[in-house]
Motif scaffolding. Structure first.
Motif, PDB file in Angstrom:
ATOM      1  N   ILE A   1       0.661  -1.324  -0.001  1.00 57.63           N
ATOM      2  CA  ILE A   1      -0.146   0.043   0.080  1.00 57.63           C
ATOM      3  C   ILE A   1       0.877   1.278  -0.058  1.00 57.63           C
ATOM      4  O   ILE A   1       0.453   2.244  -0.770  1.00 57.63           O
ATOM      5  CB  ILE A   1      -0.971  -0.003   1.069  1.00 57.63           C
ATOM      6  CG1 ILE A   1      -1.755  -1.151   1.131  1.00 57.63           C
ATOM      7  CG2 ILE A   1      -1.961   1.211   1.076  1.00 57.63           C
ATOM      8  CD1 ILE A   1      -2.336  -1.736   0.029  1.00 57.63           C
ATOM      9  N   GLU A   2       1.985   1.063   0.703  1.00 55.09           N
ATOM     10  CA  GLU A   2       2.826   2.357   0.911  1.00 55.09           C
ATOM     11  C   GLU A   2       4.279   1.878   0.379  1.00 55.09           C
ATOM     12  O   GLU A   2       4.814   1.378   1.355  1.00 55.09           O
ATOM     13  CB  GLU A   2       2.862   3.206   2.381  1.00 55.09           C
ATOM     14  CG  GLU A   2       1.501   3.367   2.872  1.00 55.09           C
ATOM     15  CD  GLU A   2       1.426   4.012   4.409  1.00 55.09           C
ATOM     16  OE1 GLU A   2       2.661   3.999   5.028  1.00 55.09           O
ATOM     17  OE2 GLU A   2       0.605   4.604   4.559  1.00 55.09           O
TER      18      GLU A   2
ATOM     19  N   GLU B   1       8.002   1.397  -0.399  1.00 55.31           N
ATOM     20  CA  GLU B   1       9.312   2.072  -0.047  1.00 55.31           C
ATOM     21  C   GLU B   1      10.303   2.421  -1.015  1.00 55.31           C
ATOM     22  O   GLU B   1       9.819   1.771  -2.338  1.00 55.31           O
ATOM     23  CB  GLU B   1      10.023   0.783   1.296  1.00 55.31           C
ATOM     24  CG  GLU B   1       9.118   0.812   2.246  1.00 55.31           C
ATOM     25  CD  GLU B   1       9.863  -0.028   3.313  1.00 55.31           C
ATOM     26  OE1 GLU B   1      10.807  -0.337   3.086  1.00 55.31           O
ATOM     27  OE2 GLU B   1       9.261  -0.079   4.426  1.00 55.31           O
TER      28      GLU B   1
ATOM     29  N   SER C   1       3.801   0.249  -5.448  1.00 60.60           N
ATOM     30  CA  SER C   1       2.653  -0.459  -4.811  1.00 60.60           C
ATOM     31  C   SER C   1       1.946  -1.205  -5.777  1.00 60.60           C
ATOM     32  O   SER C   1       1.821  -1.209  -7.030  1.00 60.60           O
ATOM     33  CB  SER C   1       1.852   0.618  -4.342  1.00 60.60           C
ATOM     34  OG  SER C   1       1.090   1.561  -5.344  1.00 60.60           O
TER      35      SER C   1
ATOM     36  N   GLN D   1      -9.479   1.460  -1.580  1.00 56.38           N
ATOM     37  CA  GLN D   1      -8.524   2.066  -2.013  1.00 56.38           C
ATOM     38  C   GLN D   1      -8.510   2.770  -3.256  1.00 56.38           C
ATOM     39  O   GLN D   1      -7.780   3.623  -3.623  1.00 56.38           O
ATOM     40  CB  GLN D   1      -7.366   1.023  -1.869  1.00 56.38           C
ATOM     41  CG  GLN D   1      -7.157   0.562  -0.440  1.00 56.38           C
ATOM     42  CD  GLN D   1      -6.573   1.239   0.353  1.00 56.38           C
ATOM     43  OE1 GLN D   1      -5.931   2.253  -0.103  1.00 56.38           O
ATOM     44  NE2 GLN D   1      -6.597   1.233   1.829  1.00 56.38           N
TER      45      GLN D   1
END
Length: 248
Positions: A173-174, A176, A181, A247
């Motif tokens: 979802i988030e 790095e 994503s 989402q």
């Protein structure tokens, strides 16, 4: 050993990630203690697994032995030569036939001589290594099967997902650094469906153009991102963990 005769040293790390410096240090110390001239030493180094017979340098060393170009072989331990019983026996037989002494710098037997001295113990050690390898393979296979039975993800993690600390697949979802994503991959697939080029779509992603192409050309995997559903229960369970509708 004496100060004459051509010496072949053989080095092979256990894996590609391991450093072979400790083997080199042990072999170099042995040669120095024996007072051997460095110009008599030919090094053979492989990074391939000892369970494989497709090792270029190992085969070159074996050819040198059979061509009577080597009088002594120095290795760190017997398992570096091979973990395959048949290959180890072929190596021992070649050395015995061509009057080559094997020197082991770190092992239960120090020398395997052409007259058979040390061969019996070396054969036993070789059998132990082979049995350990078989047991390791069985444990790894059992562990993989157990993880799969538990619904954990084994192997490369698909784009837009990550593996959690327990080994289960989760949508990202988030993201790095270096990650995309799930929703970025979803958007990319939708753009491709709309006629955008792979090159233009891949520019905004960490995944390569080839990786994106592989997803799009795989009918089953493409549906992971277009419909948020998968035939693979592990992927389907991962997608169920988030409310896809919210989402989006």
């Amino acid at each position: 050993m004496g100060n004459s005769g051509q010496i072949g040293t053989y080095i092979r790390p256990s894996t590609e990630r391991q450093d072979d410096q400790h083997q080199r240090d042990s072999i170099n110390s042995y040669i120095e203690e024996e007072g051997l001239p460095r110009d008599h030493v030919e090094q053979y180094v492989d990074i391939e697994s000892g369970s494989s017979d497709e090792r270029e340098q190992f085969n070159e060393l074996l050819d040198a032995i059979k061509n009577d170009d080597v009088d002594h072989v120095v290795v760190w331990e017997i398992s570096r030569i091979s973990r395959r019983g048949a290959t180890l026996q072929e190596f021992f037989d070649a050395c015995e036939e061509h009057d080559v002494t094997i020197h082991i710098t770190d092992g239960a037997v120090e020398k395997v001589k052409p007259d058979g001295q040390g061969r019996f113990v070396a054969d036993i050690i070789g059998m132990v290594y082979q049995q350990e390898r078989r047991q390791l393979i069985r444990r790894v296979k059992a562990g993989v099967k157990r993880a799969k039975d538990q619904g954990k993800w084994i192997g490369n993690v698909p784009a837009g997902f990550r593996r959690d600390d327990d080994g289960y697949l989760q949508p990202i979802i988030e993201p790095e650094d270096g990650e995309d994503s799930y929703f970025e991959i979803e958007n990319a697939i939708q753009r491709l469906e709309g006629g955008d080029s792979f090159r233009s779509v891949a520019k905004s992603l960490s995944i390569s153009r080839q990786g994106l192409t592989n997803i799009y050309q795989d009918d089953e995997r493409r549906q992971w991102y277009l419909n948020a559903r998968a035939e693979d229960d592990r992927v389907d369970d991962a997608l169920d963990e988030i409310d896809i509708g919210e989402q989006r």
